[in-house]
Design an enzyme around this catalytic site. Sequence first.
Site, short mmCIF file in Angstrom:
data_model
loop_
_atom_site.label_atom_id
_atom_site.label_comp_id
_atom_site.label_asym_id
_atom_site.label_seq_id
_atom_site.Cartn_x
_atom_site.Cartn_y
_atom_site.Cartn_z
N HIS A 174 0.82 -1.21 0.00
CA HIS A 174 0.00 0.00 0.00
C HIS A 174 0.86 1.26 0.00
O HIS A 174 0.44 2.31 -0.48
CB HIS A 174 -0.91 0.04 1.24
CG HIS A 174 -1.93 -1.03 1.29
ND1 HIS A 174 -1.74 -2.22 1.94
CD2 HIS A 174 -3.17 -1.10 0.74
CE1 HIS A 174 -2.81 -2.98 1.81
NE2 HIS A 174 -3.69 -2.32 1.09
N ASP A 186 -4.70 -6.78 -7.54
CA ASP A 186 -4.91 -6.00 -6.33
C ASP A 186 -5.13 -4.55 -6.77
O ASP A 186 -4.94 -4.20 -7.94
CB ASP A 186 -3.68 -6.13 -5.42
CG ASP A 186 -4.03 -5.91 -3.95
OD1 ASP A 186 -5.11 -5.37 -3.66
OD2 ASP A 186 -3.20 -6.29 -3.09
#
Length: 531
Positions: free
Chosen positions: A199, A269
């Site tokens: 992230h 993702d």
Amino acid sequence: MSSVNTRISGSTTSTAPAVDERTRRLVHAVLMPGFTGTSAPPWLLDALRDGLGSVCYFGHNLESPEQTAALSERIHAAGRAVIAMDEEGGGVTRLHVRGGSPHVGAAVLGRADDLALTAAVARGIARDVRAAGIDLALAPVADVNSDPANPVIGVRSFGADPDLVGTHTAAFVTAMQAEGVAACAKHFPGHGDTKVDSHVGLPVVAVDLETLRSRDLVPFAGAVAAGVRCVMTSHIVFPALDSAMATVSPAVVALLRDGLGFDGVIVSDAISMLAVAETIGFAESAVRALAAGVDLVCLGNPGLPLTGDTPTDEEEFRAVLDAVTRAVAEGRLPVARLEEAAARVHALADWTQGARGGDASEASVTSDVTEANAAAAQRALRVRGQVAGSLSGAVRVVDVRRRRNVATGRLSDLVADALLERLPGSTVEAVFARTATVEGRAEQGDLTPGEAQDGTASPGIPADVVLVGTPGSDPAQDAALARQLACSPGAVVVCLGWPGTEDALPEALNAVFTHGESLPTARAVAALLTR
């Protein structure tokens, strides 16, 4: 899966070259955007009518079972889309983001090591998801958590043993899909051996191919053998396979397709994660992922709150739509690749449509599921010292956790709340100031180990219970815990993160290791300490 603030220039008006109607629908079919608000915005309804392949829910989209079911019905009526959502159990929940999940997480199930319990919990999650009109649960996590300080997987994994993770992954997939909800094994080819959260940065897993095959691929092979409908790629570089990150790597896709024999939908993702957005770029990564063999590109959680230059949900979607359309028009992305990807997405939509049903007003968590969760939570507890029944009257709980898992959002207070309920008059004090966060939103300060701050330099606070996350994952947290134990050496330390080894936290005379946090876990801890 989550999102970060990414800057996208442009407007909501398409600037891509014109393509024919069929190609335009193919481009829509391979995209999975999120959106803001609790109702479908006009741009999303238009995209659904244009053949949008999937929509992803996040916690901010959901207010109640009834609202969620009505939203799902509206989306399904507008097009042939698969509705997806992260619903792993434990800390990663969207349906129960406000009150806590009634289902334990993967590490609890791995610790209990009872495949019947794993199957029962997966059935319960699937029933929740299906009752809300959702087709695809982006679960289970099939990563082998081989790095004890992993900042993003941890208790989301069934464990550190490949065979154990593989058997529980297969059991979870089989049970979930038997309830008519598609499962998605993630994050291929494995996110368990990382010290960087994708992230906020680009992880590199520098292991040889043999290690990858004997360790990380084992659970994914189990998922494929169990008939998993989807597999999610990771934003990680595996030099043994490619210099490009997995999501945009033809070699990684070939390993999944040819090496493991997977023929379902490959989902990326979220491409708004910094591992992608600050390297390849948000929109360009969608093009490269599709060219590499990904079938469905997840855009991620739209930036919240909308301030300054933060793009809107529609702007994010248009940026990717235009980039993919332009790549097709310029010949960088063959139409045949889109046809292949769209066919897989449509096959998934057909399967989920056939399984769709359920009443959101009915209690989806039946007694057998409730009992399975309670049993798993209790069996997963590991205890050191004299803790059983050690608390009575009003007690003081001190929380020294600082780092959160971006996938889960805010730090949960479920264990503290359970203790307060059983011990009226008790108090809870957090050493670190809580940042204003939402689930799936990455901020560097939440994840990067840093200097002691927000009071950790002060003496410890007298405490009966100390809550801590994963040991060794954050120097500031570890320093705060040391100060607490110097002040209150007999305090019960409740470890809510990944414990690593059997001798974790040797400085704690009295400790309880929960292997994650959920409502059943919180109740099990409170019952243990107060009986």
